[in-house]
Write a protein that holds these residues in place. Structure first.
Motif, short mmCIF file in Angstrom:
data_model
loop_
_atom_site.label_atom_id
_atom_site.label_comp_id
_atom_site.label_asym_id
_atom_site.label_seq_id
_atom_site.Cartn_x
_atom_site.Cartn_y
_atom_site.Cartn_z
N PHE A 52 -7.66 -0.33 4.51
CA PHE A 52 -6.82 -1.14 5.41
C PHE A 52 -7.52 -2.46 5.74
O PHE A 52 -6.92 -3.54 5.64
N ARG A 53 -8.80 -2.39 6.13
CA ARG A 53 -9.52 -3.61 6.50
C ARG A 53 -9.68 -4.55 5.31
O ARG A 53 -9.57 -5.78 5.46
N SER A 54 -9.94 -3.98 4.14
CA SER A 54 -10.11 -4.81 2.96
C SER A 54 -8.84 -5.57 2.62
O SER A 54 -8.86 -6.77 2.32
N VAL A 55 -7.70 -4.87 2.69
CA VAL A 55 -6.42 -5.53 2.40
C VAL A 55 -6.07 -6.53 3.50
O VAL A 55 -5.58 -7.64 3.22
N ALA A 56 -6.34 -6.19 4.76
CA ALA A 56 -6.05 -7.10 5.86
C ALA A 56 -6.86 -8.39 5.73
O ALA A 56 -6.34 -9.50 5.95
N ASP A 57 -8.14 -8.27 5.36
CA ASP A 57 -8.97 -9.46 5.17
C ASP A 57 -8.43 -10.32 4.03
O ASP A 57 -8.43 -11.55 4.11
N TRP A 58 -7.98 -9.68 2.98
CA TRP A 58 -7.43 -10.39 1.82
C TRP A 58 -6.15 -11.14 2.18
O TRP A 58 -5.95 -12.29 1.77
N LEU A 59 -5.29 -10.49 2.98
CA LEU A 59 -4.02 -11.12 3.38
C LEU A 59 -4.20 -12.09 4.53
O LEU A 59 -3.32 -12.91 4.79
N GLY A 60 -5.31 -11.97 5.26
CA GLY A 60 -5.53 -12.81 6.43
C GLY A 60 -4.83 -12.32 7.67
O GLY A 60 -4.71 -13.06 8.65
N SER A 61 -4.36 -11.06 7.65
CA SER A 61 -3.62 -10.53 8.80
C SER A 61 -3.56 -9.01 8.71
O SER A 61 -3.04 -8.48 7.72
N SER A 62 -4.00 -8.32 9.74
CA SER A 62 -3.86 -6.87 9.76
C SER A 62 -2.43 -6.46 10.00
O SER A 62 -2.02 -5.34 9.63
N ALA A 63 -1.62 -7.34 10.61
CA ALA A 63 -0.22 -7.01 10.88
C ALA A 63 0.58 -6.87 9.59
O ALA A 63 1.64 -6.22 9.58
N ARG A 64 0.08 -7.46 8.50
CA ARG A 64 0.80 -7.40 7.22
C ARG A 64 0.46 -6.15 6.42
O ARG A 64 0.92 -5.99 5.29
N VAL A 65 -0.33 -5.26 7.01
CA VAL A 65 -0.68 -4.00 6.35
C VAL A 65 -0.07 -2.86 7.15
O VAL A 65 -0.35 -2.70 8.34
N ILE A 66 0.78 -2.06 6.51
CA ILE A 66 1.43 -0.94 7.17
C ILE A 66 1.10 0.34 6.41
O ILE A 66 0.52 0.29 5.32
N GLY A 67 1.44 1.47 7.00
CA GLY A 67 1.18 2.76 6.36
C GLY A 67 2.46 3.49 6.03
O GLY A 67 3.56 3.10 6.45
N TYR A 68 2.32 4.57 5.27
CA TYR A 68 3.45 5.40 4.88
C TYR A 68 2.98 6.84 4.74
O TYR A 68 1.86 7.10 4.26
N GLY A 69 3.84 7.76 5.14
CA GLY A 69 3.57 9.17 4.90
C GLY A 69 4.52 10.03 5.71
O GLY A 69 5.27 9.54 6.56
N ASN A 70 4.48 11.34 5.43
CA ASN A 70 5.22 12.24 6.31
C ASN A 70 4.34 12.58 7.51
O ASN A 70 3.15 12.27 7.54
N VAL A 71 4.93 13.19 8.52
CA VAL A 71 4.21 13.42 9.76
C VAL A 71 2.95 14.26 9.54
O VAL A 71 1.87 13.94 10.06
N ASN A 72 3.05 15.31 8.74
CA ASN A 72 1.89 16.18 8.51
C ASN A 72 0.75 15.44 7.83
O ASN A 72 -0.41 15.55 8.22
N ASP A 73 1.08 14.67 6.78
CA ASP A 73 0.02 13.95 6.07
C ASP A 73 -0.59 12.85 6.94
O ASP A 73 -1.81 12.64 6.92
N LEU A 74 0.25 12.15 7.68
CA LEU A 74 -0.28 11.11 8.57
C LEU A 74 -1.21 11.71 9.61
O LEU A 74 -2.24 11.11 9.96
N ASN A 75 -0.85 12.88 10.12
CA ASN A 75 -1.69 13.51 11.15
C ASN A 75 -2.97 14.10 10.58
O ASN A 75 -4.04 14.01 11.20
#
Length: 231
Positions: free
Chosen positions: A114-137
């Motif tokens: 997440f941090r690596s991609v955020a640094d590359w894009l210049g914004s952490s807000a432009r990085v989101i996640g995906y998953g079902n509830v069990n996997d995310l937890n």
């Protein structure tokens, strides 16, 4: 555009046909890579997204990669595929266990990606996640503060901290009693999502991408013109 309109969009990869101008929505999500595997439709899907965004046919687009424990190589593959990030591109980290291939608390590696991609894009807000509830937890219990997530849940629409959209179908029904589509051109049935209560411009803003509406653009132009006269 209604402030309460939901944004419907498809989530596609090499398992579907490549995208074309028959795609009917103003947001799309495309896969870049699964670990170091490069999506076979990338060479068509990504240029289409950038072109249609530049033409104003898309408000923004999401590029996703499947997180793997070799996250450094995974993120390097993403960066190599994209090159210079488009200004209307958000990135989504796909967090899944893949039938038990990935287990345990993987927060350290996912957050590093997440941090690596955020640094590359210049914004952490432009990085989101995906998953079902069990996997995310289970796989990502310790998430970055404020991260937005797309929650996969077929047949229900659960609340979840930071939820920005809901993947409501994998193309086999599960519209949870609504008229939501099971797919769209040119793909046929496919994964479909709804950013509930957000129109495309609002959805873009929630993913860290600011889009000027015509009214805002006109107002900004008038402000600049007035400032120029004063100067």
């Amino acid at each position: 555009m209604s402030p309460t309109a939901d944004t419907i969009y498809a989530d596609v990869s090499e398992w579907q046909v490549p995208v074309d101008d028959g795609y009917p929505f103003r947001v799309i999500c495309i896969r870049a890579n699964d670990g170091t595997h490069r999506d076979l439709n990338w060479k068509v899907n990504y240029p289409w997204c950038t072109r249609r965004s530049d033409q104003g046919a898309l408000d923004f687009f999401i590029v996703y990669f499947v997180w793997r424990p070799n996250w450094t190589q995974t993120v390097d593959t993403l960066k190599d595929l994209v090159g210079v990030p488009h200004h209307r591109m958000a990135v989504m980290i796909d967090v899944e266990n893949w039938g038990g291939q990935i287990t345990g608390n993987q927060s350290a590696g996912i957050n590093a990606a997440f941090r690596s991609v955020a640094d590359w894009l210049g914004s952490s807000a432009r990085v989101i996640g995906y998953g079902n509830v069990n996997d995310l937890n289970r796989l990502w219990p310790d998430k970055p503060t404020g991260v937005r997530v797309v929650v996969a849940a077929y047949g229900s629409n659960p609340d979840y901290p930071g939820k920005v959209a809901h993947q409501y179908t994998n193309g086999t029904g599960f519209g949870y009693g609504t008229t939501l589509p099971d797919g769209c051109p040119p793909f046929g049935t496919c994964d479909m999502n709804s950013a509930d209560g957000l129109n495309p411009v609002q959805f873009a803003a929630a993913c860290g991408i600011r889009i000027e509406t015509p009214a805002v653009a006109l107002r900004n132009a008038e402000v600049k013109k007035a400032a120029k006269k004063r100067g």
